[in-house]
Every structure is written in C-alpha cells, then in structure tokens.
Design a protein around this motif. Structure first.
Motif, PDB file in Angstrom:
ATOM      1  N   PHE A 129       0.833  -1.208   0.000  1.00  0.00           N
ATOM      2  CA  PHE A 129       0.000   0.000   0.000  1.00  0.00           C
ATOM      3  C   PHE A 129       0.871   1.262   0.000  1.00  0.00           C
ATOM      4  CE2 PHE A 129      -3.118  -2.991   1.523  1.00  0.00           C
ATOM      5  CZ  PHE A 129      -4.334  -2.486   1.094  1.00  0.00           C
ATOM      6  N   ALA A 130       1.880   1.299   0.874  1.00  0.00           N
ATOM      7  CA  ALA A 130       2.686   2.516   1.037  1.00  0.00           C
ATOM      8  C   ALA A 130       3.608   2.735  -0.166  1.00  0.00           C
ATOM      9  CB  ALA A 130       3.511   2.418   2.324  1.00  0.00           C
ATOM     10  N   ASP A 173      10.620  -5.228  -4.990  1.00  0.00           N
ATOM     11  CA  ASP A 173       9.765  -6.064  -4.125  1.00  0.00           C
ATOM     12  C   ASP A 173      10.136  -7.525  -4.337  1.00  0.00           C
ATOM     13  OD1 ASP A 173       6.756  -5.482  -2.636  1.00  0.00           O
ATOM     14  OD2 ASP A 173       7.404  -7.551  -2.971  1.00  0.00           O
ATOM     15  N   LYS A 174      10.106  -8.296  -3.251  1.00  0.00           N
ATOM     16  CA  LYS A 174      10.477  -9.716  -3.376  1.00  0.00           C
ATOM     17  C   LYS A 174       9.413 -10.515  -4.128  1.00  0.00           C
ATOM     18  CE  LYS A 174       8.922 -10.646   1.318  1.00  0.00           C
ATOM     19  NZ  LYS A 174       9.295 -10.979   2.659  1.00  0.00           N
ATOM     20  N   GLN A 222      -3.987  -7.458   1.837  1.00  0.00           N
ATOM     21  CA  GLN A 222      -4.089  -8.247   3.077  1.00  0.00           C
ATOM     22  C   GLN A 222      -5.487  -8.282   3.696  1.00  0.00           C
ATOM     23  OE1 GLN A 222      -0.880  -6.463   5.283  1.00  0.00           O
ATOM     24  NE2 GLN A 222       0.495  -8.126   4.780  1.00  0.00           N
ATOM     25  N   VAL A 238      15.519  -7.360  -0.888  1.00  0.00           N
ATOM     26  CA  VAL A 238      16.584  -6.533  -0.313  1.00  0.00           C
ATOM     27  C   VAL A 238      17.005  -7.164   1.000  1.00  0.00           C
ATOM     28  CG1 VAL A 238      17.095  -4.266   0.673  1.00  0.00           C
ATOM     29  CG2 VAL A 238      15.766  -4.444  -1.446  1.00  0.00           C
ATOM     30  N   ALA A 295       8.794  -1.919   3.733  1.00  0.00           N
ATOM     31  CA  ALA A 295       8.865  -3.381   3.620  1.00  0.00           C
ATOM     32  C   ALA A 295       7.852  -4.125   4.480  1.00  0.00           C
ATOM     33  CB  ALA A 295      10.286  -3.854   3.924  1.00  0.00           C
ATOM     34  N   TYR A 315      -0.648 -13.494   6.973  1.00  0.00           N
ATOM     35  CA  TYR A 315      -0.137 -12.173   6.618  1.00  0.00           C
ATOM     36  C   TYR A 315       0.325 -12.070   5.172  1.00  0.00           C
ATOM     37  CZ  TYR A 315      -0.500 -11.464  11.577  1.00  0.00           C
ATOM     38  OH  TYR A 315      -1.010 -11.364  12.850  1.00  0.00           O
ATOM     39  N   ASP A 321       3.516  -0.155   7.585  1.00  0.00           N
ATOM     40  CA  ASP A 321       3.721  -1.120   8.675  1.00  0.00           C
ATOM     41  C   ASP A 321       5.183  -1.233   9.091  1.00  0.00           C
ATOM     42  OD1 ASP A 321       1.052  -1.660   8.516  1.00  0.00           O
ATOM     43  OD2 ASP A 321       1.266  -3.782   7.987  1.00  0.00           O
ATOM     44  N   LEU A 347      -2.452   0.001   9.603  1.00  0.00           N
ATOM     45  CA  LEU A 347      -3.646  -0.058   8.751  1.00  0.00           C
ATOM     46  C   LEU A 347      -3.297   0.317   7.322  1.00  0.00           C
ATOM     47  CD1 LEU A 347      -6.379   1.710  10.928  1.00  0.00           C
ATOM     48  CD2 LEU A 347      -6.272  -0.710  10.304  1.00  0.00           C
ATOM     49  N   GLY A 348      -4.080  -0.215   6.369  1.00  0.00           N
ATOM     50  CA  GLY A 348      -3.882   0.121   4.962  1.00  0.00           C
ATOM     51  C   GLY A 348      -3.995   1.625   4.728  1.00  0.00           C
ATOM     52  N   HIS A 355     -14.097  -2.120   0.965  1.00  0.00           N
ATOM     53  CA  HIS A 355     -12.986  -2.990   0.565  1.00  0.00           C
ATOM     54  C   HIS A 355     -12.902  -3.157  -0.943  1.00  0.00           C
ATOM     55  CE1 HIS A 355     -12.781  -3.567   4.846  1.00  0.00           C
ATOM     56  NE2 HIS A 355     -11.554  -4.038   4.651  1.00  0.00           N
TER      57      HIS A 355
HETATM   58  C1  LIG Z   1      -4.975 -10.283   7.592  1.00  0.00           C
HETATM   59  C2  LIG Z   1      -4.916  -8.786   7.565  1.00  0.00           C
HETATM   60  C3  LIG Z   1      -6.095  -8.042   7.472  1.00  0.00           C
HETATM   61  C4  LIG Z   1      -6.038  -6.648   7.407  1.00  0.00           C
HETATM   62  N1  LIG Z   1      -7.205  -5.939   7.311  1.00  0.00           N
HETATM   63  C5  LIG Z   1      -7.150  -4.594   7.191  1.00  0.00           C
HETATM   64  C6  LIG Z   1      -8.337  -3.834   7.000  1.00  0.00           C
HETATM   65  O1  LIG Z   1      -9.443  -4.377   6.974  1.00  0.00           O
HETATM   66  N2  LIG Z   1      -8.225  -2.478   6.867  1.00  0.00           N
HETATM   67  C7  LIG Z   1      -7.002  -1.862   6.888  1.00  0.00           C
HETATM   68  O2  LIG Z   1      -6.940  -0.634   6.747  1.00  0.00           O
HETATM   69  N3  LIG Z   1      -5.875  -2.560   7.068  1.00  0.00           N
HETATM   70  C8  LIG Z   1      -5.911  -3.904   7.217  1.00  0.00           C
HETATM   71  N4  LIG Z   1      -4.762  -4.610   7.374  1.00  0.00           N
HETATM   72  C9  LIG Z   1      -3.483  -3.892   7.463  1.00  0.00           C
HETATM   73  C10 LIG Z   1      -2.958  -3.504   6.096  1.00  0.00           C
HETATM   74  O3  LIG Z   1      -3.054  -4.565   5.191  1.00  0.00           O
HETATM   75  C11 LIG Z   1      -1.507  -3.066   6.255  1.00  0.00           C
HETATM   76  O4  LIG Z   1      -1.463  -2.020   7.193  1.00  0.00           O
HETATM   77  C12 LIG Z   1      -0.895  -2.611   4.935  1.00  0.00           C
HETATM   78  O5  LIG Z   1      -0.806  -3.699   4.050  1.00  0.00           O
HETATM   79  C13 LIG Z   1       0.493  -2.041   5.162  1.00  0.00           C
HETATM   80  O6  LIG Z   1       0.999  -1.609   3.928  1.00  0.00           O
HETATM   81  P1  LIG Z   1       2.568  -1.553   3.708  1.00  0.00           P
HETATM   82  O7  LIG Z   1       2.769  -0.990   2.332  1.00  0.00           O
HETATM   83  O8  LIG Z   1       3.216  -0.890   4.849  1.00  0.00           O
HETATM   84  O9  LIG Z   1       3.040  -3.057   3.760  1.00  0.00           O
HETATM   85  P2  LIG Z   1       2.616  -4.269   2.823  1.00  0.00           P
HETATM   86  O10 LIG Z   1       1.328  -4.028   2.164  1.00  0.00           O
HETATM   87  O11 LIG Z   1       2.782  -5.478   3.650  1.00  0.00           O
HETATM   88  O12 LIG Z   1       3.756  -4.249   1.708  1.00  0.00           O
HETATM   89  C14 LIG Z   1       5.101  -4.537   2.003  1.00  0.00           C
HETATM   90  C15 LIG Z   1       5.761  -5.025   0.736  1.00  0.00           C
HETATM   91  O13 LIG Z   1       7.158  -5.140   0.981  1.00  0.00           O
HETATM   92  C16 LIG Z   1       7.658  -6.287   0.346  1.00  0.00           C
HETATM   93  N5  LIG Z   1       8.882  -6.663   1.054  1.00  0.00           N
HETATM   94  C17 LIG Z   1       9.019  -7.002   2.356  1.00  0.00           C
HETATM   95  N6  LIG Z   1      10.304  -7.232   2.650  1.00  0.00           N
HETATM   96  C18 LIG Z   1      11.008  -7.029   1.509  1.00  0.00           C
HETATM   97  C19 LIG Z   1      12.376  -7.113   1.178  1.00  0.00           C
HETATM   98  N7  LIG Z   1      13.299  -7.431   2.102  1.00  0.00           N
HETATM   99  N8  LIG Z   1      12.757  -6.854  -0.094  1.00  0.00           N
HETATM  100  C20 LIG Z   1      11.828  -6.526  -1.032  1.00  0.00           C
HETATM  101  N9  LIG Z   1      10.512  -6.441  -0.760  1.00  0.00           N
HETATM  102  C21 LIG Z   1      10.107  -6.674   0.486  1.00  0.00           C
HETATM  103  C22 LIG Z   1       6.535  -7.289   0.495  1.00  0.00           C
HETATM  104  O14 LIG Z   1       6.625  -8.305  -0.500  1.00  0.00           O
HETATM  105  C23 LIG Z   1       5.298  -6.405   0.316  1.00  0.00           C
HETATM  106  O15 LIG Z   1       4.878  -6.361  -1.031  1.00  0.00           O
HETATM  107  C24 LIG Z   1      -4.790  -5.998   7.450  1.00  0.00           C
HETATM  108  C25 LIG Z   1      -3.613  -6.748   7.547  1.00  0.00           C
HETATM  109  C26 LIG Z   1      -3.677  -8.125   7.610  1.00  0.00           C
HETATM  110  C27 LIG Z   1      -2.404  -8.914   7.705  1.00  0.00           C
END
Ligand SMILES: Cc1cc2nc3c(=O)[nH]c(=O)nc-3n(C[C@H](O)[C@H](O)[C@H](O)COP(=O)(O)OP(=O)(O)OC[C@H]3O[C@@H](n4cnc5c(N)ncnc54)[C@H](O)[C@@H]3O)c2cc1C
Length: 458
Positions: free
Chosen positions: A22-23, A43-44, A51, A88, A115, A135, A313, A328-329, A395
């Motif tokens: 998302f971020a 991204d890996k 999620q 990474v 990440a 997750y 996150d 949160l997303g 959603h």
């Molecule tokens: C089961 C579940 C239900 C949820 N329900 C809700 C909801 O209803 N409403 C809501 O607002 N939020 C919800 N959330 C939370 C929301 O999904 C997260 O807050 C959001 O996905 C965070 O976004 P992000 O971009 O920080 O991380 P992510 O979306 O997790 O993205 C991180 C990315 O980094 C990549 N990555 C990680 N490590 C590496 C590395 N070393 N090298 C390269 N790439 C890497 C991963 O492959 C991934 O694509 C839920 C979460 C879960 C787990």
C-alpha cells in the motif's frame, strides 16, 4: 561497496523504494507524475497483496487472483518507474544504498523503506513451526489447503475427529482473528450442514470446534463496547467459542496448551496474535522501536538520515497527539502519499510537511450480514447488514482496478446468493501430511473439557 546497479542520468532525481505494498505503490504513483524523478521499486514478489481480504482466500470465498495484483501492471502507465522483483537483504542508510539477495546494489538520492510486517510470535514455544499465520498470499493459500485437507481426511476416516481434525484454534481476537473466526464459522456451516455431493454433511457440524483465544477482556479491543458485544454474539452464533483472558502457552504439532491449563487437540492453529516489522528492519544498523519498526519523525524521515523515509507497517508513525498509529492500509497509503509530497517539496527547495492522518474509521467483518463499522473521527457506529454492505463497498473500492472490484463483487454475490465457494481447491498437497500420534486419549478428553465450557451456538 560495489558499483551501483544503475547509473543516474543527470538532472533526474532517483528514488529507490523497497516494498510494493500500500505505502510503496502510493509513493511511486505520486512521484511518477514528476518527469524530473525516476523511481526504482524493489519487491520480493511481483505482486501487491491485498491483506484485508486474505482471510477470504483462506476460507475459499475469493481466489488468490482476487487479492493479488501484478505490480508492473498496477504501475504500467508510469514509464519513469522501474520495477524489479528482488529481495533486499541489506541497507546502508548513510549512502541510501540497498543490496539484494542476488548481490545487486541500488542507490538513490532518496531511499524509501516500505517493507511491511510479518507475524510476531512473541516467543510462544512452537508457534513459529506449528501455526498458520495470515499475513501473506502464501499463508492464505496454505491455510485454505489445511482446512480442506482436514475436512477430506476426516470425511475418509471419521476416527480422526477425536484427534482434533475438525478443531481450529485462532490466536488473537483483533480484526484478523475475529474475521477469520466468523468466516470459518460460515464456511463450516455451509459445507457441513447442507447435504449435497460437494459438502461433508456426514461429518456433522456439532463435531467441529472453532476456539478463539485472546489474552484481553474483549474481542476487537480497538472498537467500542457495543461493537465488541455484538461481534462476540455474532461469533457465538457461528459456533465460535471465545476464550478471553487466556493466552496460548505452547503450540505442539497436534495440540495447543492454554494458560488456564486446557489442552486442545488441533492440527490447525491460526496465528493472528500480532505483528512486527518485516525482517529487513533487523539489518538497518540502527536501534528500532516498538514492534521492531523504524521510529520516524513527523515528516516520515528516519532521524539522522534526512533523505531516508520509512512508511506504513515498517514504521512507527505518530499522530498529532503523539500516539503511534495502528498498522492499517489507510495509514500506509497516506504515509506513501505524504512521503512523495515531501520528496517533491525537497526538490523544489521548500520545507517538508508533517504527516497528518485523516482517520476514516475502522470496520471488521464477522460474517454473512454481520459486521461492525465505526465511521469517521467521531466513530459513528454501524452494525449488522448495513455495516456488512459498507464493509463490502469500502474494501471493493480499495482494490487496485475496476476489473478487480467487479471480480470480487461477482465472487461475493455467488457466495451470498448461491452459497457456492468456487475456490475450495486443495492445491497444496503437503497440507495432507499430519502427525496424528499426539497423545490421542488425553487430547480427546480435552475436547470434552473445551466442549463443556461453551456449547456451540447452533
Ligand atoms: C490479515 C490482515 C487483514 C487486514 N485488514 C485490514 C483492514 O481491513 N483495513 C485496513 O486498513 N488494514 C488492514 N490490514 C493492514 C494492512 O493490510 C496493512 O497495514 C498494509 O498492508 C500495510 O501496507 P505496507 O505498504 O506498509 O506493507 P505491505 O502491504 O505489507 O507491503 C510490504 C511489501 O514489501 C515487500 N517486502 C518485504 N520485505 C522485503 C524485502 N526485504 N525486499 C523486497 N521487498 C520486500 C513485500 O513483498 C510487500 O509487497 C490488514 C492486515 C492483515 C495482515
């Protein structure tokens, strides 16, 4: 350090983003509008996973393709974004350079760390080996196969039921645990109660157990007491036994032991017990904060590294009153947009802005026609069918494309009106491998102990 993988064309600012969730995707999209910027997004996986809907893959409502989207396709209209599928493994914050598992080096004028998160087992013995976290897409597909494997195995040999084949323990009564518990209740009712060739009605719904364990005093701790009471009632109507004030002390191959001494035979333990930052946070060379996340300043940069940002996150992002925002997303998306804006402000020689979170509220699905929503900053409360409809709408709107929204709605409609779970596919045959020799007699008596605590609400 070796030579960076890509040379920087002059006058173009290079931003390296780690993580296409998302971020990261929001940040890349915003930056890409500026032709003076080029982005390398690492991204890996080659997909962004959605999620919030993973539990629907695990319970066979949606297919994996409904919740995972190719990042290259998502960003296809931005020629100044270069996507690389690579993990990474190391970061040098000082030089804003990252190294991948294959040894490549990417260096940016700015570095964005997004990440994400991973399961936090809090050192619970056996939890890392013997539970199913929820997750990632891979987690959801594994769990779906395990649930279906248990139904198939018990259907073939009903004596396995006394060894816990039809017991599911869910650790954690937050939104993830509550949503998966409710969905499982609906799934088991629809597959064990109706007698058709595609169900397992011979097994009997009364021989299954779904136990939701949480150390706190209510499910959905972030919600109001009214929402919590409603959610608990809806779960119990779906046959979910709720054990509050109880922790899981240990998870073995064939049972879990709770803090009150109860031992529940089960081969399906779902871990929804907490999150910590993705493992990359251990390789940053700085002290991280709560949950292994990177503490960021109000402009989302990492203290001491003015051109390094941490988002979503992966970061501890404070609201204006100083409280750390939840994972949160919506927080992740908004942090991605704010980061892009601050990078562009930097390039324009203007001051950066502080992150301001626009709180649209929180919601959780419990099951068919049952959800809770607390809308907006003032938390206007909705429950029941109206919250259920709002949950589906919100959603669907968050999905990355019109096609994804239409497909998700079609699957939900099939499930709702036709009761048909199109994706009940056991595609991970390794989930059929189960060690049944886990103190069968003791386990059988524990089922009765758990049974006596709370009857199924059927
Ligand atoms: C089961 C579940 C239900 C949820 N329900 C809700 C909801 O209803 N409403 C809501 O607002 N939020 C919800 N959330 C939370 C929301 O999904 C997260 O807050 C959001 O996905 C965070 O976004 P992000 O971009 O920080 O991380 P992510 O979306 O997790 O993205 C991180 C990315 O980094 C990549 N990555 C990680 N490590 C590496 C590395 N070393 N090298 C390269 N790439 C890497 C991963 O492959 C991934 O694509 C839920 C979460 C879960 C787990």
């Amino acid at each position: 350090m070796t030579k960076p993988q890509e040379e920087k064309p002059s006058n173009i600012t290079h931003v390296v983003i780690v993580g296409g969730g998302f971020a990261g995707v929001q940040c890349a999209r915003r930056l890409a509008r500026n032709p003076e910027v080029r982005v390398t997004l690492l991204d890996k996986n080659n997909y962004q996973q959605f999620q919030p809907l993973l539990y629907q893959v695990a319970t066979a409502v949606l297919a994996p393709s409904n919740v995972a989207f190719n990042i290259r396709v998502t960003l296809r209209s931005h020629p100044n974004v270069n996507v690389k599928m690579t993990e990474v493994v190391n970061v040098d914050l000082g030089t804003r350079a990252v190294r991948t598992a294959q040894g490549e080096l990417y260096q940016g004028d700015f570095l964005v760390l997004a990440a994400g998160a991973q399961a936090n087992f809090f050192g619970t013995p056996g939890a890392d080996k013997n539970t199913y976290p929820l997750y990632s897409l891979n987690d959801a597909e594994r769990l779906r196969s395990r649930i279906l494997a248990m139904l198939e195995l018990a259907d073939r040999d009903p004596s396995l039921i006394s060894k816990g084949a039809l017991n599911v323990v869910i650790v954690g009564g937050g939104p993830t645990g509550t949503e998966v518990a409710g969905a499982l209740g609906d799934m088991l009712r629809s597959t064990l109660k109706k007698k058709t060739s595609k169900t397992y009605a011979d097994l009997g719904i009364d021989r299954t157990q779904i136990v939701l364990v949480d150390g706190g005093s209510a499910v959905l701790s972030a919600f109001s007491p009214h929402s919590q009471t409603y959610a608990a009632k809806m779960l119990e109507e779906r046959g979910v036994q709720i054990r509050l004030g109880t922790r899981v002390n240990e998870v073995e191959e064939g049972h879990v032991t709770l803090s009150d001494g109860t031992r529940i035979p089960t081969h399906t333990v779902i871990w929804a017990g907490g999150l910590k930052a993705g493992s990359l946070s251990e390789n940053l060379g700085i002290k991280t904060g709560h949950g292994g996340r990177v503490d960021v300043q109000s402009d989302l940069t990492v203290s001491g590294f003015p051109r390094v940002y941490a988002l979503g996150d992966f970061a501890n992002i404070a609201s204006e009153d100083g409280k750390i925002l939840p994972q949160l997303g919506s927080v992740a998306e908004q942090s991605g947009k704010c980061c892009a804006k601050n990078i562009l402000l930097d390039l324009a020689g203007k001051s950066r802005e502080s992150f301001h979170y626009f709180d649209k509220g929180i919601m959780a699905m419990i099951g068919r026609n049952s959800a809770v929503a607390e809308v907006g900053e003032h938390r206007h409360e909705l429950r029941g069918a109206i919250a259920f409809a709002a949950w589906l709408g919100v959603h669907a709107a968050l999905l990355s494309s019109t096609r994804a929204r239409i497909e998700a709605f079609m699957e939900w409609a099939w499930d709702y009106f036709g009761g048909a779970r199109g994706d009940a596919v056991l595609d991970r045959t390794e989930e059929l491998k189960v060690n049944w020799n886990d103190d069968a007699e003791e386990s059988a008596s524990a089922v009765s102990a758990a049974d006596s605590q709370k009857p199924r609400g059927q």
